[in-house]
Design a protein around this motif. Structure first.
Motif, PDB file in Angstrom:
ATOM      1  N   PHE A  32     -80.732 -49.182  74.319  1.00 19.42           N
ATOM      2  CA  PHE A  32     -81.463 -48.688  73.143  1.00 19.42           C
ATOM      3  C   PHE A  32     -80.596 -48.651  71.886  1.00 19.42           C
ATOM      4  O   PHE A  32     -80.962 -49.201  70.849  1.00 19.42           O
ATOM      5  CB  PHE A  32     -82.037 -47.291  73.430  1.00 19.42           C
ATOM      6  N   GLY A  33     -79.433 -48.014  71.982  1.00 15.94           N
ATOM      7  CA  GLY A  33     -78.558 -47.881  70.815  1.00 15.94           C
ATOM      8  C   GLY A  33     -78.149 -49.234  70.246  1.00 15.94           C
ATOM      9  O   GLY A  33     -78.378 -49.513  69.062  1.00 15.94           O
ATOM     10  N   ARG A  58     -79.509 -52.085  70.614  1.00 18.18           N
ATOM     11  CA  ARG A  58     -80.672 -52.822  70.093  1.00 18.18           C
ATOM     12  C   ARG A  58     -81.060 -52.309  68.716  1.00 18.18           C
ATOM     13  O   ARG A  58     -81.367 -53.079  67.812  1.00 18.18           O
ATOM     14  CB  ARG A  58     -81.867 -52.701  71.045  1.00 18.18           C
ATOM     15  N   MET A  59     -81.027 -50.989  68.529  1.00 17.33           N
ATOM     16  CA  MET A  59     -81.372 -50.425  67.223  1.00 17.33           C
ATOM     17  C   MET A  59     -80.367 -50.879  66.171  1.00 17.33           C
ATOM     18  O   MET A  59     -80.697 -51.052  65.005  1.00 17.33           O
ATOM     19  CB  MET A  59     -81.409 -48.888  67.288  1.00 17.33           C
TER      20      MET A  59
END
Lengths: 270, 288
Positions: free
Chosen positions: A100-101, A103-104
């Protein structure tokens, strides 16, 4: 340079009836780079408030928090969080949670895939990448939470009762994992817990907090976290040193709990 | 153990025998899981009702004006399938009703979901729209028909607008509660992972709200299906609702009964389809 500096933090909540709650009163703490510190205290001692201030979700009434010399003004990827439970994204797979991190942040796909594979391996979840997180057990979910946090490569990791919802056996196993990750990744870790044993086992330094107003009551320097990887955890937890410190802290906390009870009883009798 | 004969699969399916686990239970009254399907009785009651219908048809026990004969109904059904009703094929009557429902839910969602999001995320939007939503919520959509006829007449726009309104407030409330239900630790986790506000909206708040939005769509479909039939009873020349209303004028009780059956079956099919879609699309529902 110090990893985390808490500089005379006070936190006062004003209630609707005009009363005030001193959640934290003049708390100062220096945490060195790469140190693992555990915080313990009866409920209402402000330990979660402290963590929220460090994370940047709350701004203190007085005082300042600095991470690597920079004042904290809001949440940021330099301070990773691991929550008790329910903070995973249940609509994503294990891999998607972990990535998630990155990708953000728009990291390249190949790099993300490598990071995820490596981290799943490290936390013992190889082969679980494509599983939806809700199919995992509580312990495995916390492994995902740890990996997700590490994927962002934060300087500091703040853990709010990360093992609090696990059964006793899983919890012991996970304590070993926390120590392993601490050693392997060299992060600065602040961990809040209700379990005296866990605080002793995981902390190079253990902070006992007292309530009303929330403040630091006592600090212990402990050798157990360092031994944790080479020695059998059962031996460490049965060692006379460990047991003595545990009893000392427990009676300290019991005393505080009794004081709180006494206070609230006199309040209700008024 | 050995003195118990293992019940056959068929007996268990029919509900004549309990499963061997249930048989070991000493306390059954009050234990809901110990109540078996009783399927044999379901089969018997259906057979009995059909038999009753056949008997009353054969002996002419009930006037066809009140309840059609079974052979007359079957004939009528074949006629509806082949010739249609009043020069319109049966599937067109059914199709147009379904089309109206889907359009209404679609437009209702397109407006209601963003509105609900705004209300869940901003005090200004909440303050602005709260009185309208709270005022409209308890009004049955059918009560709006006279006003809508005054505004739009009785053409297609009027019906779709009615269904739009019926689903709009359901969707708004569903989306708003979906947004409000997000656990703050998930949002905090996302911020700590470096996500921007827009990324949190897209990657945390939206997927977190999907289960409630989907429940909203399911409710909307059900409410709109009820509303469309009623609206067609009032004013329409096509649609299942209008079909049974016009059939009534011609005293075609068999068409009326068939129409009611079709309405029930389609309502059931919509519910089943939505549940199936929910399991496929939102398997994480209730597992956060």
């Amino acid at each position: 340079m110090s990893g985390i500096v808490l500089d005379k933090i006070s936190m006062v909540y004003t209630l609707n009836d005009g009363g005030e709650v001193h959640a934290l009163d003049d708390v100062s703490l220096d945490i060195a780079d790469g140190e693992i510190v555990t915080v313990l205290g009866p409920s209402g001692c402000g330990k979660t408030t402290l963590l929220n201030i460090l994370a940047g979700f709350l701004s203190p009434t007085k005082g300042e928090v600095r991470v690597e010399g920079k004042p904290v003004t809001g949440p940021g990827p330099d301070r990773g969080m691991v929550f008790q439970q329910g903070a995973l994204f249940e609509w994503l797979t294990v891999s998607e949670n972990v990535s998630f991190g990155p990708r953000m942040a728009g990291k390249p796909k190949k790099e993300i895939a490598e990071t995820v594979a490596h981290l799943l391996d490290t936390v013992g979840l190889q082969g679980f990448g494509e599983k939806p997180v809700y199919q995992l057990s509580g312990g495995m979910q916390q492994r995902v939470a740890l990996a997700r946090c590490l994927a962002n490569d934060p300087k500091v990791i703040l853990m709010d009762e990360p093992l609090g919802a696990l059964d006793a056996l899983t919890r012991e196993k996970m304590q070993g994992l926390v120590l392993k990750l601490w050693k392997e990744f060299g992060k600065t870790i602040l961990l809040i817990t209700h379990s005296v044993e866990e605080a002793l086992f995981l902390g190079e330094r253990l902070i006992v907090m007292a309530p009303r107003p929330g403040r630091i009551k006592k600090e212990f320097r402990l050798p157990f976290a360092d031994q944790g990887l080479s020695k059998d955890p059962r031996d460490i937890k049965a060692a006379p040193d460990f047991v003595r410190t545990r009893e000392e802290i427990l009676s300290m906390i019991w005393e505080m709990e009794e004081q709180i009870m006494g206070q609230s009883e006199s309040e209700t009798s008024e | 153990m050995s003195n118990q004969k293992k019940p056959s699969e068929l007996a268990i399916w029919l509900g004549i025998a309990d499963t061997s686990f249930t048989r070991q239970k000493t306390v059954k009254f009050g234990d809901a899981s110990a109540v078996n399907s009783g399927r044999i009785y379901s089969i018997l009651i259906v057979i009995a009702l059909v038999a009753l219908w056949i008997i009353s048809s054969v002996f002419g026990l009930v006037k066809p004006f009140y309840w059609p004969t079974i052979d007359g109904t079957i004939d009528r059904f074949i006629k509806l399938l082949t010739e249609g009703f009043r020069n319109t094929p049966l599937w067109e009557h059914v199709g147009i009703s379904i089309y109206r429902v889907i359009s209404g839910v679609l437009y209702g969602s397109l407006v209601g979901i963003p509105l609900g999001f705004a209300m869940g995320l901003s005090s200004i939007a909440r303050g602005l729209f709260d009185p309208i939503v709270e005022f409209m919520r308890p009004i049955p959509p059918l009560a709006l028909i006279p006003l809508i006829i005054l505004w739009f007449g009785i053409d297609e726009t009027a019906k779709i607008f009615l269904l739009f309104l019926a689903s709009l407030f359901i969707m708004t409330i569903a989306a708003r509660s979906g947004v409000s239900s997000v656990r703050v630790s998930k949002v905090h986790a996302a911020y700590s992972l470096g996500a921007s506000r827009l990324q949190i909206l897209r990657n945390v708040i939206l997927p977190n709200a999907l289960p409630e939005i989907f429940t909203g769509i399911r409710t909307s479909m059900g409410v709109c299906w009820g509303t469309v039939v009623a609206a067609e009873l009032v004013a329409a020349d096509k649609g299942v609702g209008s079909m049974i209303m016009i059939a009534k004028n011609f005293l075609q009780t068999d068409t009326v009964v068939l129409g009611i059956t079709i309405i029930g079956l389609i309502g059931y099919a919509i519910e089943m389809a939505m549940r199936w879609a929910e399991r496929r699309l939102i398997p994480w529902k209730g597992k956060g």
